[in-house]
Write an enzyme that holds these catalytic residues in place. Structure first.
Site, PDB file in Angstrom:
ATOM      1  N   TYR A 165       0.854  -0.787   0.011  1.00  0.00           N
ATOM      2  CA  TYR A 165       0.299   0.193  -0.071  1.00  0.00           C
ATOM      3  C   TYR A 165       0.703   1.415  -0.242  1.00  0.00           C
ATOM      4  CZ  TYR A 165      -4.064   2.102   1.322  1.00  0.00           C
ATOM      5  OH  TYR A 165      -5.522   2.844   0.562  1.00  0.00           O
ATOM      6  N   ASN A 186     -21.675  -3.866  -4.837  1.00  0.00           N
ATOM      7  CA  ASN A 186     -21.573  -4.876  -3.008  1.00  0.00           C
ATOM      8  C   ASN A 186     -20.984  -4.681  -2.323  1.00  0.00           C
ATOM      9  OD1 ASN A 186     -20.529  -6.576  -4.909  1.00  0.00           O
ATOM     10  ND2 ASN A 186     -20.757  -8.242  -3.207  1.00  0.00           N
TER      11      ASN A 186
END
Length: 379
Positions: free
Chosen positions: A67, A183
């Site tokens: 990250y 979703n």
């Protein structure tokens, strides 16, 4: 090898944290570490007790070391429990709801028992208690209908959804927004915030066995249309889309997937549209036809909520929080589907470590289904 205190030894500790000493597979490098009480907070800081801390996909990426932002080591947790007294611990977790337990000198606007959320990235929220800078947190206004789950998940996903709907295209009631990963936690927030503004949403999800149930869940949140990625290859979709929208161009598409599905979705956009990317769950590169830029004047942008916090003033951060709190307290922004994972004070560090690793393993495989929230108990 990590040292795990026995149940008898745990009595002398008052805090716990989920830590790692090196980047790697979270199911292998994470450990639960017990440690002593916090000292009184230095000036301009507060001590906080974490109530709930979400497990987000980005948290896993941070632990893996892939990250963009990296946490700072917590030098107060240097311990032979991690294999070497010279090896500092990194406390995992970026998001969480905490309660102020002690206030240092020079701090204004915060008192004991206030709820706060983190606005500085990678502070390390998978723990029972820690000391944080007063300017690295925001007080959460208490409001009827605002739950612990609401507040614990307020830092990342709802503001990402709100800002993407707000900052790129001027949208008015009746306009359409398109998204993939519908979703996901951000996707669910997009649906609800859009519905609260009278916007319509075209939502794409992966094919699955329980598709009918998922469609019902998203429609209950306010989704206008829910389709699978398979529909993007159907040549009749464009014609159907014109019928649904009444001929209105879709000028905003939100992407957290990447890959070929996103390329196909982008072809459904009208002129002067924006494609805003905030994730790449497929881990596939995003390829866009040059014709979309030349003939439709497409603009492709990225959005990262962490950057937004760094660039915006405290007043702007508070205004956004108040908007989200109002939506949540009015029932227009529901709690994400979630599961609370409690780490009991009766569990040894070794038992707690295995429980956390199991949660991460489920998240890796997609078996978690619901957002996992850690509650680390020490009493």
């Amino acid at each position: 090898m990590p040292f795990f205190p026995t149940k008898r030894l745990l009595a002398q500790f008052t805090n716990r944290a989920v830590v790692y000493a090196q980047h790697g597979d979270p199911t292998k490098v994470l450990s639960v570490l017990s440690y002593g009480p916090l000292p009184s907070p230095p000036s301009n800081t507060v001590n906080v007790r974490f109530i709930l801390s979400p497990v987000n996909p980005a948290d896993i990426n941070v632990i893996e070391g892939v990250y963009p932002t990296k946490p700072k080591p917590d030098t107060s947790l240097r311990s032979s429990a991690l294999g070497s007294s010279d090896q500092p611990a990194y406390v995992a977790g970026n998001e969480g709801l905490a309660e102020v337990t002690e206030v240092g000198n020079g701090v204004s606007g915060l008192e004991k028992k206030d709820w706060v959320i983190m606005t500085k990235p990678q502070l390390g929220t998978w723990c029972s208690s820690r000391n944080v800078g007063a300017h690295d947190v925001l007080k959460v206004p208490r409001a009827p209908g605002l739950s612990e789950v609401h507040a614990a998940t307020m830092t990342v996903n709802p503001p990402t959804a709100y800002n993407m709907l707000q900052e790129f295209v001027p949208l008015k009631e009746g306009d359409w927004v398109m998204q993939n990963g519908a979703n996901s936690a951000v996707g669910q927030a997009v649906i609800q915030i859009a519905a609260s503004r009278g916007l319509k949403t075209l939502n794409f999800v992966r094919p699955r066995d329980d598709l009918a149930d998922l469609v019902k869940q998203l429609e209950a949140l306010g989704a206008t249309k829910v389709l699978t990625y398979d529909a993007l290859a159907d040549k009749s979709l464009r014609k159907e889309l014109k019928t649904w929208t009444g001929g209105r161009d879709i000028r905003l598409a939100l992407n957290c997937v990447g890959g070929q599905e996103t390329t196909l979705m982008t072809r459904l956009l009208g002129s002067d549209a924006y494609l805003v990317s905030y994730g790449a769950m497929s881990k596939q590169p995003l390829s866009l036809p040059t014709s979309l830029f030349i003939f439709k004047n497409l603009t492709a942008r990225g959005f990262w909520q962490s950057r937004w916090y760094l660039e915006k003033s405290r007043d702007e951060q508070r205004r956004l929080m108040n908007v989200l709190v109002n939506l949540m307290s009015q029932g227009k922004l529901k709690e994400p589907m979630h599961e609370i994972i409690s780490i009991s004070a009766k569990e040894s560090d070794e038992e707690a470590t295995q429980k956390v690793r199991d949660v991460i393993a489920k998240s890796y495989s997609g078996r978690q289904g619901k957002k996992a929230l850690l509650r680390i108990n020490v009493e």
